[in-house]
Design a protein around this motif. Structure first.
Motif, PDB file in Angstrom:
ATOM      1  N   PRO A   1       0.811  -1.216   0.000  1.00  0.00           N
ATOM      2  CA  PRO A   1       0.000   0.000   0.000  1.00  0.00           C
ATOM      3  C   PRO A   1       0.846   1.269   0.000  1.00  0.00           C
ATOM      4  CG  PRO A   1       0.213  -0.782   2.235  1.00  0.00           C
ATOM      5  CD  PRO A   1       1.004  -1.749   1.364  1.00  0.00           C
ATOM      6  N   TYR A   2       0.281   2.305  -0.555  1.00  0.00           N
ATOM      7  CA  TYR A   2       0.740   3.667  -0.298  1.00  0.00           C
ATOM      8  C   TYR A   2      -0.192   4.237   0.762  1.00  0.00           C
ATOM      9  CZ  TYR A   2       1.402   8.695  -0.886  1.00  0.00           C
ATOM     10  OH  TYR A   2       1.627  10.026  -0.657  1.00  0.00           O
ATOM     11  N   VAL A   3       0.357   4.867   1.806  1.00  0.00           N
ATOM     12  CA  VAL A   3      -0.456   5.394   2.905  1.00  0.00           C
ATOM     13  C   VAL A   3      -0.355   6.915   2.927  1.00  0.00           C
ATOM     14  CG1 VAL A   3      -0.832   5.402   5.400  1.00  0.00           C
ATOM     15  CG2 VAL A   3      -0.115   3.296   4.260  1.00  0.00           C
ATOM     16  N   GLY A   4      -1.483   7.584   2.889  1.00  0.00           N
ATOM     17  CA  GLY A   4      -1.498   9.044   2.959  1.00  0.00           C
ATOM     18  C   GLY A   4      -0.835   9.507   4.252  1.00  0.00           C
ATOM     19  N   GLU A   5       0.279  10.256   4.117  1.00  0.00           N
ATOM     20  CA  GLU A   5       1.116  10.559   5.276  1.00  0.00           C
ATOM     21  C   GLU A   5       0.644  11.753   6.090  1.00  0.00           C
ATOM     22  OE1 GLU A   5       2.602  12.857   1.760  1.00  0.00           O
ATOM     23  OE2 GLU A   5       2.056  10.757   2.121  1.00  0.00           O
ATOM     24  N   SER A   6      -0.249  12.572   5.558  1.00  0.00           N
ATOM     25  CA  SER A   6      -0.633  13.793   6.264  1.00  0.00           C
ATOM     26  C   SER A   6      -1.527  13.517   7.476  1.00  0.00           C
ATOM     27  CB  SER A   6      -1.345  14.763   5.319  1.00  0.00           C
ATOM     28  OG  SER A   6      -2.528  14.188   4.813  1.00  0.00           O
ATOM     29  N   LEU A   7      -2.154  12.333   7.499  1.00  0.00           N
ATOM     30  CA  LEU A   7      -3.015  11.963   8.624  1.00  0.00           C
ATOM     31  C   LEU A   7      -3.093  10.446   8.687  1.00  0.00           C
ATOM     32  CD1 LEU A   7      -5.086  12.798  10.866  1.00  0.00           C
ATOM     33  CD2 LEU A   7      -6.855  12.609   9.105  1.00  0.00           C
ATOM     34  N   CYS A   8      -2.474   9.869   9.704  1.00  0.00           N
ATOM     35  CA  CYS A   8      -2.622   8.429   9.897  1.00  0.00           C
ATOM     36  C   CYS A   8      -2.517   8.112  11.387  1.00  0.00           C
ATOM     37  CB  CYS A   8      -1.592   7.635   9.087  1.00  0.00           C
ATOM     38  SG  CYS A   8       0.133   7.963   9.498  1.00  0.00           S
ATOM     39  N   PHE A   9      -3.052   6.977  11.777  1.00  0.00           N
ATOM     40  CA  PHE A   9      -3.137   6.561  13.172  1.00  0.00           C
ATOM     41  C   PHE A   9      -2.262   5.312  13.349  1.00  0.00           C
ATOM     42  CE2 PHE A   9      -6.884   8.604  11.817  1.00  0.00           C
ATOM     43  CZ  PHE A   9      -7.709   8.973  12.860  1.00  0.00           C
TER      44      PHE A   9
ATOM     45  N   ASN B   1     -11.435   5.022  10.691  1.00  0.00           N
ATOM     46  CA  ASN B   1     -11.252   6.241  11.475  1.00  0.00           C
ATOM     47  C   ASN B   1     -10.723   7.387  10.637  1.00  0.00           C
ATOM     48  OD1 ASN B   1     -12.183   5.712  14.091  1.00  0.00           O
ATOM     49  ND2 ASN B   1     -10.300   4.648  14.658  1.00  0.00           N
ATOM     50  N   TRP B   2      -9.874   7.055   9.661  1.00  0.00           N
ATOM     51  CA  TRP B   2      -9.316   8.099   8.809  1.00  0.00           C
ATOM     52  C   TRP B   2     -10.435   8.855   8.095  1.00  0.00           C
ATOM     53  CZ3 TRP B   2      -9.806   9.152   3.640  1.00  0.00           C
ATOM     54  CH2 TRP B   2      -9.007  10.194   3.168  1.00  0.00           C
ATOM     55  N   GLU B   3     -11.413   8.142   7.591  1.00  0.00           N
ATOM     56  CA  GLU B   3     -12.502   8.782   6.863  1.00  0.00           C
ATOM     57  C   GLU B   3     -13.290   9.728   7.776  1.00  0.00           C
ATOM     58  OE1 GLU B   3     -14.740   9.939   3.717  1.00  0.00           O
ATOM     59  OE2 GLU B   3     -12.962   8.651   3.664  1.00  0.00           O
ATOM     60  N   THR B   4     -13.491   9.312   9.024  1.00  0.00           N
ATOM     61  CA  THR B   4     -14.185  10.163   9.995  1.00  0.00           C
ATOM     62  C   THR B   4     -13.405  11.449  10.242  1.00  0.00           C
ATOM     63  OG1 THR B   4     -15.162   8.242  11.081  1.00  0.00           O
ATOM     64  CG2 THR B   4     -15.076  10.291  12.349  1.00  0.00           C
ATOM     65  N   PHE B   5     -12.097  11.332  10.421  1.00  0.00           N
ATOM     66  CA  PHE B   5     -11.271  12.506  10.701  1.00  0.00           C
ATOM     67  C   PHE B   5     -11.104  13.392   9.474  1.00  0.00           C
ATOM     68  CE2 PHE B   5     -10.583  10.583  14.650  1.00  0.00           C
ATOM     69  CZ  PHE B   5      -9.936  11.473  15.479  1.00  0.00           C
ATOM     70  N   ARG B   6     -11.113  12.793   8.307  1.00  0.00           N
ATOM     71  CA  ARG B   6     -11.004  13.598   7.080  1.00  0.00           C
ATOM     72  C   ARG B   6     -12.146  14.603   7.004  1.00  0.00           C
ATOM     73  NH1 ARG B   6     -13.333  14.100   2.399  1.00  0.00           N
ATOM     74  NH2 ARG B   6     -14.785  12.392   2.834  1.00  0.00           N
ATOM     75  N   LYS B   7     -13.319  14.200   7.449  1.00  0.00           N
ATOM     76  CA  LYS B   7     -14.506  15.042   7.349  1.00  0.00           C
ATOM     77  C   LYS B   7     -14.483  16.210   8.336  1.00  0.00           C
ATOM     78  CE  LYS B   7     -17.457  11.292   5.673  1.00  0.00           C
ATOM     79  NZ  LYS B   7     -18.595  10.389   6.007  1.00  0.00           N
ATOM     80  N   ILE B   8     -13.672  16.123   9.389  1.00  0.00           N
ATOM     81  CA  ILE B   8     -13.642  17.190  10.384  1.00  0.00           C
ATOM     82  C   ILE B   8     -12.349  18.000  10.318  1.00  0.00           C
ATOM     83  CG2 ILE B   8     -15.159  15.915  11.942  1.00  0.00           C
ATOM     84  CD1 ILE B   8     -12.682  15.274  13.651  1.00  0.00           C
ATOM     85  N   SER B   9     -11.507  17.709   9.311  1.00  0.00           N
ATOM     86  CA  SER B   9     -10.222  18.396   9.212  1.00  0.00           C
ATOM     87  C   SER B   9     -10.046  19.031   7.840  1.00  0.00           C
ATOM     88  CB  SER B   9      -9.076  17.412   9.479  1.00  0.00           C
ATOM     89  OG  SER B   9      -9.032  16.406   8.483  1.00  0.00           O
ATOM     90  N   GLN B  10      -9.092  19.930   7.766  1.00  0.00           N
ATOM     91  CA  GLN B  10      -8.744  20.594   6.501  1.00  0.00           C
ATOM     92  C   GLN B  10      -7.227  20.669   6.397  1.00  0.00           C
ATOM     93  OE1 GLN B  10      -9.875  24.707   6.244  1.00  0.00           O
ATOM     94  NE2 GLN B  10      -9.447  24.863   4.062  1.00  0.00           N
ATOM     95  N   HIS B  11      -6.670  20.013   5.383  1.00  0.00           N
ATOM     96  CA  HIS B  11      -5.221  20.023   5.183  1.00  0.00           C
ATOM     97  C   HIS B  11      -4.876  21.164   4.231  1.00  0.00           C
ATOM     98  CE1 HIS B  11      -1.322  17.986   3.648  1.00  0.00           C
ATOM     99  NE2 HIS B  11      -1.086  18.626   4.784  1.00  0.00           N
ATOM    100  N   LEU B  12      -4.021  22.079   4.688  1.00  0.00           N
ATOM    101  CA  LEU B  12      -3.714  23.285   3.925  1.00  0.00           C
ATOM    102  C   LEU B  12      -2.592  23.072   2.917  1.00  0.00           C
ATOM    103  CD1 LEU B  12      -3.826  25.790   6.916  1.00  0.00           C
ATOM    104  CD2 LEU B  12      -5.689  25.160   5.363  1.00  0.00           C
ATOM    105  N   ASP B  13      -1.781  22.016   3.097  1.00  0.00           N
ATOM    106  CA  ASP B  13      -0.698  21.667   2.155  1.00  0.00           C
ATOM    107  C   ASP B  13       0.293  22.813   1.978  1.00  0.00           C
ATOM    108  OD1 ASP B  13       0.376  19.551   0.894  1.00  0.00           O
ATOM    109  OD2 ASP B  13      -1.016  19.495  -0.785  1.00  0.00           O
ATOM    110  N   ALA B  14       0.776  23.342   3.072  1.00  0.00           N
ATOM    111  CA  ALA B  14       1.709  24.471   3.029  1.00  0.00           C
ATOM    112  C   ALA B  14       3.036  24.116   2.385  1.00  0.00           C
ATOM    113  CB  ALA B  14       1.958  24.992   4.451  1.00  0.00           C
ATOM    114  N   SER B  15       3.408  22.827   2.359  1.00  0.00           N
ATOM    115  CA  SER B  15       4.700  22.428   1.802  1.00  0.00           C
ATOM    116  C   SER B  15       4.799  22.705   0.317  1.00  0.00           C
ATOM    117  CB  SER B  15       4.959  20.942   2.059  1.00  0.00           C
ATOM    118  OG  SER B  15       3.995  20.142   1.395  1.00  0.00           O
ATOM    119  N   HIS B  16       3.649  22.793  -0.375  1.00  0.00           N
ATOM    120  CA  HIS B  16       3.680  23.064  -1.813  1.00  0.00           C
ATOM    121  C   HIS B  16       4.178  24.472  -2.128  1.00  0.00           C
ATOM    122  CE1 HIS B  16       0.884  19.623  -3.378  1.00  0.00           C
ATOM    123  NE2 HIS B  16       1.991  19.203  -2.804  1.00  0.00           N
TER     124      HIS B  16
END
Length: 255
Positions: free
Chosen positions: A145-153, A203-218
């Motif tokens: 798998p590739y795992v989305g690194e910005s939010l994981c448990f 759980n990731w899907e639940t947290f995705r809905k309550i968070s906003q990733h700004l992606d400042a590194s770009h």
């Protein structure tokens, strides 16, 4: 642990003024929307968080050769030494709604894709190095798998979490020594596969809905980054140190 304190925490890196300011905002979000939870921070200026009671901030200096993506594993390791579950979250993330409780679990939760398909889509030139490191670790690449690194448990798993962090570091350094300095989701996915973890996304899907990733590194451009002479010197120091340290495992890093 007090009755009001949760049995999970958040953790992040905050290196540089921009990311310290973003992390301060994240801590405020968590104070409002996740009372009883702590944010564990590795940062170059711990004093910047001395006024926020829901933070555990420790001094840290970058070890990643060019960027600090793979350094996230160290703050994750610290967080798991204190709490049964740690939520690795990028500093440039807002938590906008109430955070649900996270029950203790073993292993890893996150957004996942097929690693080969992800790399072919975004960075096909990386496949050669990724195939080689997967072969060295005896990880079947076609199902990795590739795992989305910005939010994981990550939850404690009888020591498997320590093996996971170890392999993340090995894979990350192998890729860095071949000029691949970003995409830590590749190393996370391969390390998870190596220790036998299956990725869960609930759980990731639940947290995705309550968070906003700004992606400042770009906003960061590598060419502009190298215009700073101190950064260039630091980069070459870390590169040469990494090359020397890798000699201790010559077969893995150089064969």
């Amino acid at each position: 642990m007090s009755q009001s304190q949760k049995n999970f925490c958040f953790c992040t890196l905050a290196l540089g003024k921009k990311y310290r300011l973003l992390t301060q905002q994240l801590a405020k979000d968590l104070e409002k929307n996740a009372p009883g939870t702590f944010l564990v921070i590795y940062t170059d200026e711990p004093k910047d968080f001395s006024q926020q009671s829901n933070t555990i901030a420790e001094k840290y200096r970058q070890t990643g050769i060019l960027f600090c993506y793979h350094d996230k594993r160290f703050v994750l390791e610290k967080a798991l030494s204190e709490f049964p579950v740690a939520i690795q979250i990028d500093a440039d993330t807002r938590i906008l709604k109430s955070v649900p409780d996270v029950l203790p679990f073993a292993g890893i939760v996150g957004r996942q894709e097929n690693l080969v398909e992800h790399v072919k889509k975004y960075n096909p030139e990386r496949l050669k190095a990724i195939k080689k490191v997967a072969l060295k670790l005896n990880v079947p690449l076609e199902t990795a798998p590739y795992v989305g690194e910005s939010l994981c448990f990550v939850g404690r798993d009888n020591g498997k979490e320590k093996e996971f962090i170890k392999y993340w570091g090995m894979i990350g350094r192998y890729l860095e020594l071949r000029g691949i300095h970003s995409g830590d989701g590749i190393a996370i996915g391969l390390a998870a596969a190596k220790v036998g973890w299956t990725i869960n996304s609930d759980n990731w899907e639940t947290f995705r809905k309550i968070s906003q990733h700004l992606d400042a590194s770009h906003e960061l451009k590598t060419d502009n980054w190298f215009h700073n002479s101190q950064r260039r010197l630091s980069y070459h120091y870390r590169l040469n140190l990494a090359r020397l340290m890798a000699l201790k495992n010559f077969e893995f890093y150089y064969r």
